[in-house]
Design a protein around this motif. Sequence first.
Motif, PDB file in Angstrom:
ATOM      1  N   ARG A  39       0.830  -1.339   0.119  1.00  0.00           N
ATOM      2  CA  ARG A  39      -0.028   0.072   0.065  1.00  0.00           C
ATOM      3  C   ARG A  39       0.590   1.321   0.054  1.00  0.00           C
ATOM      4  O   ARG A  39       0.537   2.025  -0.437  1.00  0.00           O
ATOM      5  CB  ARG A  39      -0.969   0.096   1.220  1.00  0.00           C
ATOM      6  CG  ARG A  39      -1.906   1.337   1.216  1.00  0.00           C
ATOM      7  CD  ARG A  39      -2.993   1.243   2.354  1.00  0.00           C
ATOM      8  NE  ARG A  39      -4.111   0.782   1.603  1.00  0.00           N
ATOM      9  CZ  ARG A  39      -5.047   0.267   2.575  1.00  0.00           C
ATOM     10  NH1 ARG A  39      -5.157   0.456   3.753  1.00  0.00           N
ATOM     11  NH2 ARG A  39      -6.263  -0.177   1.725  1.00  0.00           N
ATOM     12  N   PRO A  40       1.891   1.536   0.760  1.00  0.00           N
ATOM     13  CA  PRO A  40       2.874   2.580   0.799  1.00  0.00           C
ATOM     14  C   PRO A  40       3.099   2.796  -0.578  1.00  0.00           C
ATOM     15  O   PRO A  40       3.428   3.995  -1.167  1.00  0.00           O
ATOM     16  CB  PRO A  40       3.931   2.387   1.760  1.00  0.00           C
ATOM     17  CG  PRO A  40       3.417   1.187   2.560  1.00  0.00           C
ATOM     18  CD  PRO A  40       2.494   0.412   1.855  1.00  0.00           C
ATOM     19  N   ILE A  41       3.733   1.938  -1.278  1.00  0.00           N
ATOM     20  CA  ILE A  41       4.239   2.087  -2.769  1.00  0.00           C
ATOM     21  C   ILE A  41       2.971   2.654  -3.726  1.00  0.00           C
ATOM     22  O   ILE A  41       3.009   3.577  -4.067  1.00  0.00           O
ATOM     23  CB  ILE A  41       4.682   0.721  -3.362  1.00  0.00           C
ATOM     24  CG1 ILE A  41       5.790   0.293  -2.477  1.00  0.00           C
ATOM     25  CG2 ILE A  41       5.188   0.970  -4.760  1.00  0.00           C
ATOM     26  CD1 ILE A  41       6.399  -1.189  -2.802  1.00  0.00           C
ATOM     27  N   GLY A  42       1.855   2.050  -3.520  1.00  0.00           N
ATOM     28  CA  GLY A  42       0.872   2.644  -4.221  1.00  0.00           C
ATOM     29  C   GLY A  42       0.400   3.896  -3.833  1.00  0.00           C
ATOM     30  O   GLY A  42      -0.056   4.776  -4.865  1.00  0.00           O
ATOM     31  N   ILE A  43       0.428   4.403  -2.572  1.00  0.00           N
ATOM     32  CA  ILE A  43       0.048   5.836  -2.124  1.00  0.00           C
ATOM     33  C   ILE A  43       1.119   6.719  -2.739  1.00  0.00           C
ATOM     34  O   ILE A  43       0.794   7.677  -3.370  1.00  0.00           O
ATOM     35  CB  ILE A  43       0.032   5.787  -0.874  1.00  0.00           C
ATOM     36  CG1 ILE A  43      -1.192   5.090   0.014  1.00  0.00           C
ATOM     37  CG2 ILE A  43      -0.269   7.384  -0.237  1.00  0.00           C
ATOM     38  CD1 ILE A  43      -0.879   4.854   1.550  1.00  0.00           C
ATOM     39  N   VAL A  44       2.215   6.576  -2.831  1.00  0.00           N
ATOM     40  CA  VAL A  44       3.446   7.403  -3.296  1.00  0.00           C
ATOM     41  C   VAL A  44       3.376   7.469  -4.740  1.00  0.00           C
ATOM     42  O   VAL A  44       3.490   8.507  -5.367  1.00  0.00           O
ATOM     43  CB  VAL A  44       4.700   6.892  -2.578  1.00  0.00           C
ATOM     44  CG1 VAL A  44       5.921   7.772  -3.267  1.00  0.00           C
ATOM     45  CG2 VAL A  44       4.919   7.034  -1.078  1.00  0.00           C
ATOM     46  N   LEU A  45       3.218   6.311  -5.277  1.00  0.00           N
ATOM     47  CA  LEU A  45       3.056   6.127  -6.787  1.00  0.00           C
ATOM     48  C   LEU A  45       1.744   7.028  -7.222  1.00  0.00           C
ATOM     49  O   LEU A  45       1.942   7.793  -8.227  1.00  0.00           O
ATOM     50  CB  LEU A  45       2.793   4.857  -7.200  1.00  0.00           C
ATOM     51  CG  LEU A  45       2.752   4.757  -8.914  1.00  0.00           C
ATOM     52  CD1 LEU A  45       4.032   5.151  -9.587  1.00  0.00           C
ATOM     53  CD2 LEU A  45       2.682   3.164  -9.218  1.00  0.00           C
ATOM     54  N   GLY A  46       0.647   6.984  -6.485  1.00  0.00           N
ATOM     55  CA  GLY A  46      -0.469   7.746  -7.014  1.00  0.00           C
ATOM     56  C   GLY A  46      -0.347   9.048  -6.875  1.00  0.00           C
ATOM     57  O   GLY A  46      -0.503   9.833  -7.658  1.00  0.00           O
TER      58      GLY A  46
END
Length: 604
Positions: A39-46
């Motif tokens: 999830r952290p990767i998804g958040i920062v990527l978004g």
Amino acid sequence: MLLLLLFALIAGAGTAITPCVLPVLPALLSVSSLGGRRRPIGIVLGLAITFAISIIALAQLVKGVGIGSTAARDIAVVVLIVFGFVLLIPALAERVQVPLSRLARFGPKNRGDGFRTGLLVGGALGFVCAPCAGPILATVISVGASTGPTFKTTILALAYTAGLSAMLLLYAFGGRAALARIRKVAKGQTVERAMAVVLLATGVALAFNLDGRLDNAIANDTSLPAIFSDPTKAIETSQAVQNQLAKIRPESRFAVRQAAAARQAAAAAQDPVSQLRPVANSLPNLGAAPNFADTEDWFNTPGDRPLSIEHLRGHVVLVDFWTYTCINCIRTLPFIKGLYAHYHRYGLDIIGVETPEFTFEQDASNVRQAIASDGIKYPVVQDNQYGTWNAYQNNSWPADYMIDAQGNIRHVQIGEGDYGQEETDVRALLVAAGAKNLPPRMTAHAIIPSANIGTPETYLNAERDQGFSQSIELGTHSYSGPTTTLGLNAWSLNGSWTASQPADTNDEGSITPGAAGASITGAVQARDVYLVLTSAGGTPRRVRVLLGGKPIPARYAGTDVGPGGWVTVRAQRLYNLVKLSADADFVVSVQVPVGVQAYDFTFS
């Protein structure tokens, strides 16, 4: 260009350690702590995707398709609030996850719950992320908004975004690890509910533009170490970076002419370091000032009607390019407001041209709120289409263009600094326009973000009582004085004081003793201390100045201080109380008798 890309990467990473990113951090940390490991990767990527879009192309998109200027921000706020409720209510979370899970076939097949919702929330955060824009980010935004994105500005934006995102990803994983430990000892869904509340609070704060107020607080907090307030300033203002940025952004023809005139004057004086002196005739004529072009709403004019350069002919005019979340602009406001308050009656007009860095700054209600909260009294115009910006070939926030009474630009100031020369030139042009009996030079100062700064201007009224241990209240009240040793730039009242309501928009308000024995004490860092005072009816009354609790010695006394530390107050004016040979930290106290009004302290 490779060197500039490296600096953009560093500048983006440096931005992540400034307080300007605080509005998005609570949501980033709270959502990162929940769900699967990806999830952290998804958040920062978004966040990276939508932030890059917003600074590269959204300004042009908004103009082209007619989307409301705050639409992206409004959508982002709704997403944050909805996601907060989703976390708070488990049954709602299950319903939301069902349609999102159907998207799994388009993404990675390995487990890692939360990546897709992370993208959603991160995308929302990217639209409300408004970091303090240094020269590199400001160049990307201004060039993109005025002429459209180019290859160079696009790759610069991506490099900056990569640096910012890398640091935010570290925050996300770090916060996740810390909250994992807390979760082990917390009961039930305590952590999840707490994070939901954080998300909801963040959404509400953004909805009410409290992040803009935070930017103001940051800019005005002179106690912040330089590493936090402007960590990459040395890099971004270096000659190497400025030379590269100059190739990307168009140089103002007025700034170019001013530099050429300065070189000619230096050569004529046979002195390579000489500068134009503060005489009106020696200020170069840089050409006719362009009119205000393609503007939107006007503020602080009669009926909010538009003004024009022709309408202002006969006055000295300062055109100030700014925007209300630009931290560099916020730091110049005390000086700009001081100029207007000090010289408007003698023929100076100031026009604030609010050219937005971010799309939410295009909203008229946001601008109006910022004007009110910043206490701006001079006219302001919205320049959402960059029409006036382009007419002046401007390239920076803040930037000042000084116009004489005949409508010609005579001085250009790009960026912060050189305030003394700017006031000198204002005075020279006012005299040339026929102004008589100018007052002494003002002592209002811009905010200088450094660990070794002087104390900022300190107002003595109920509306602007920053730094006082007890808030100044309207009416008559008793104040107990400092209960502890005052920290730098801290102030305290002692005794009975009456605070008055400002009489009009040009009156800052004042305080006067309600009984004998009243005093004001402050811990300051300065060389000279001034105080605006007046005595009721023009009757001479004596004020006493103390340094470190004792009558100020003659060698440190200001020009208005006599033997024993006494100052005789008659007319309303600036009184010089302290005059040292160099800056120093000290505690100054002023004992004020009944009948004397005190307005504000200023320093140099």
